[in-house]
Design a protein around this motif. Structure first.
Motif, short mmCIF file in Angstrom:
data_model
loop_
_atom_site.label_atom_id
_atom_site.label_comp_id
_atom_site.label_asym_id
_atom_site.label_seq_id
_atom_site.Cartn_x
_atom_site.Cartn_y
_atom_site.Cartn_z
N TYR A 156 10.92 -40.29 -35.71
CA TYR A 156 9.34 -39.44 -36.33
C TYR A 156 8.63 -41.18 -36.15
O TYR A 156 8.91 -42.27 -36.98
N PRO A 157 7.75 -41.12 -36.41
CA PRO A 157 6.83 -42.05 -36.62
C PRO A 157 6.77 -42.87 -38.45
O PRO A 157 6.52 -43.80 -38.59
N ASP A 158 6.79 -41.39 -39.06
CA ASP A 158 6.98 -42.03 -40.48
C ASP A 158 7.75 -41.06 -41.38
O ASP A 158 8.20 -39.97 -40.45
N ALA A 159 7.77 -41.36 -42.81
CA ALA A 159 8.93 -40.42 -43.53
C ALA A 159 8.26 -38.68 -43.52
O ALA A 159 7.93 -37.63 -44.08
N ALA A 160 6.75 -39.01 -43.69
CA ALA A 160 6.06 -37.46 -43.61
C ALA A 160 6.25 -36.50 -42.64
O ALA A 160 6.05 -36.31 -42.82
N VAL A 161 5.54 -37.81 -41.18
CA VAL A 161 6.24 -35.84 -40.46
C VAL A 161 7.74 -36.36 -40.25
O VAL A 161 8.03 -34.54 -40.32
N TRP A 162 8.11 -36.65 -40.77
CA TRP A 162 9.78 -35.91 -40.55
C TRP A 162 9.85 -34.96 -41.66
O TRP A 162 10.27 -33.98 -41.85
N GLY A 163 9.35 -35.04 -43.48
CA GLY A 163 8.66 -34.01 -44.60
C GLY A 163 8.21 -32.62 -43.84
O GLY A 163 8.82 -31.17 -43.89
N LYS A 164 7.46 -33.01 -42.66
CA LYS A 164 6.35 -32.12 -42.38
C LYS A 164 7.13 -31.34 -41.29
O LYS A 164 7.38 -29.94 -41.07
N VAL A 165 8.02 -31.43 -40.29
CA VAL A 165 8.59 -31.07 -39.66
C VAL A 165 10.35 -30.22 -40.58
O VAL A 165 10.30 -29.07 -40.15
N ARG A 166 10.56 -30.80 -41.35
CA ARG A 166 11.45 -30.79 -41.90
C ARG A 166 10.80 -28.83 -42.67
O ARG A 166 12.14 -28.04 -42.83
N ASN A 167 10.43 -28.91 -43.04
CA ASN A 167 9.04 -28.60 -44.25
C ASN A 167 8.83 -26.80 -43.02
O ASN A 167 9.13 -26.19 -43.78
#
Length: 128
Positions: A85-96
């Protein structure tokens, strides 16, 4: 112990090769999985492409995914995913979104093919 060391070696080599195509920093999720009886890695790859298409549309960012299959391992039925993922924020958005059922049908199909018992999340930085 050899299987664990081999997995680490494969992970390091894969991340090293993959990072050539990445930005300087990213967030990497590593899943350790097993095929269910009667299933093939081609089934996993097909579902992973569906998953990847869906999460890229959902995230609005470029997410990549690799399916690692063992060449030499104490567990030849195991395999790994490396999702970047580009960064942890994108990972968090996807996981959510996934937790809220955004791609439940794809998750259900994955559950019929494989079982992932371990996930690790890493910050990755390309060293040049």
């Amino acid at each position: 112990m050899k299987g664990v060391n081999m997995k680490k070696l494969i992970l390091i080599v894969s991340l090293s090769c993959f990072s050539v195509f990445s930005l300087n920093a990213s967030t990497v999720a590593v899943f350790e999985c097993k095929l269910l009886d009667g299933k093939k890695l081609d089934d996993v790859k097909e579902m992973n492409q569906k998953w990847l298409d869906a999460v890229n549309e959902m995230a609005g960012s470029k997410i990549t995914s690799q399916v690692l299959q063992p060449v030499v391992s104490s567990d030849m039925d195991g395999f790994m995913f490396i999702d970047t993922y580009p960064d942890a924020a994108v990972w968090g958005k996807v996981r959510n979104e996934i937790s809220n059922g955004a791609i439940q049908a794809i998750d259900d199909e994955f559950a019929d093919i494989s079982k992932c018992d371990s996930i690790s999340l890493y910050d990755s930085e390309l060293q040049e």
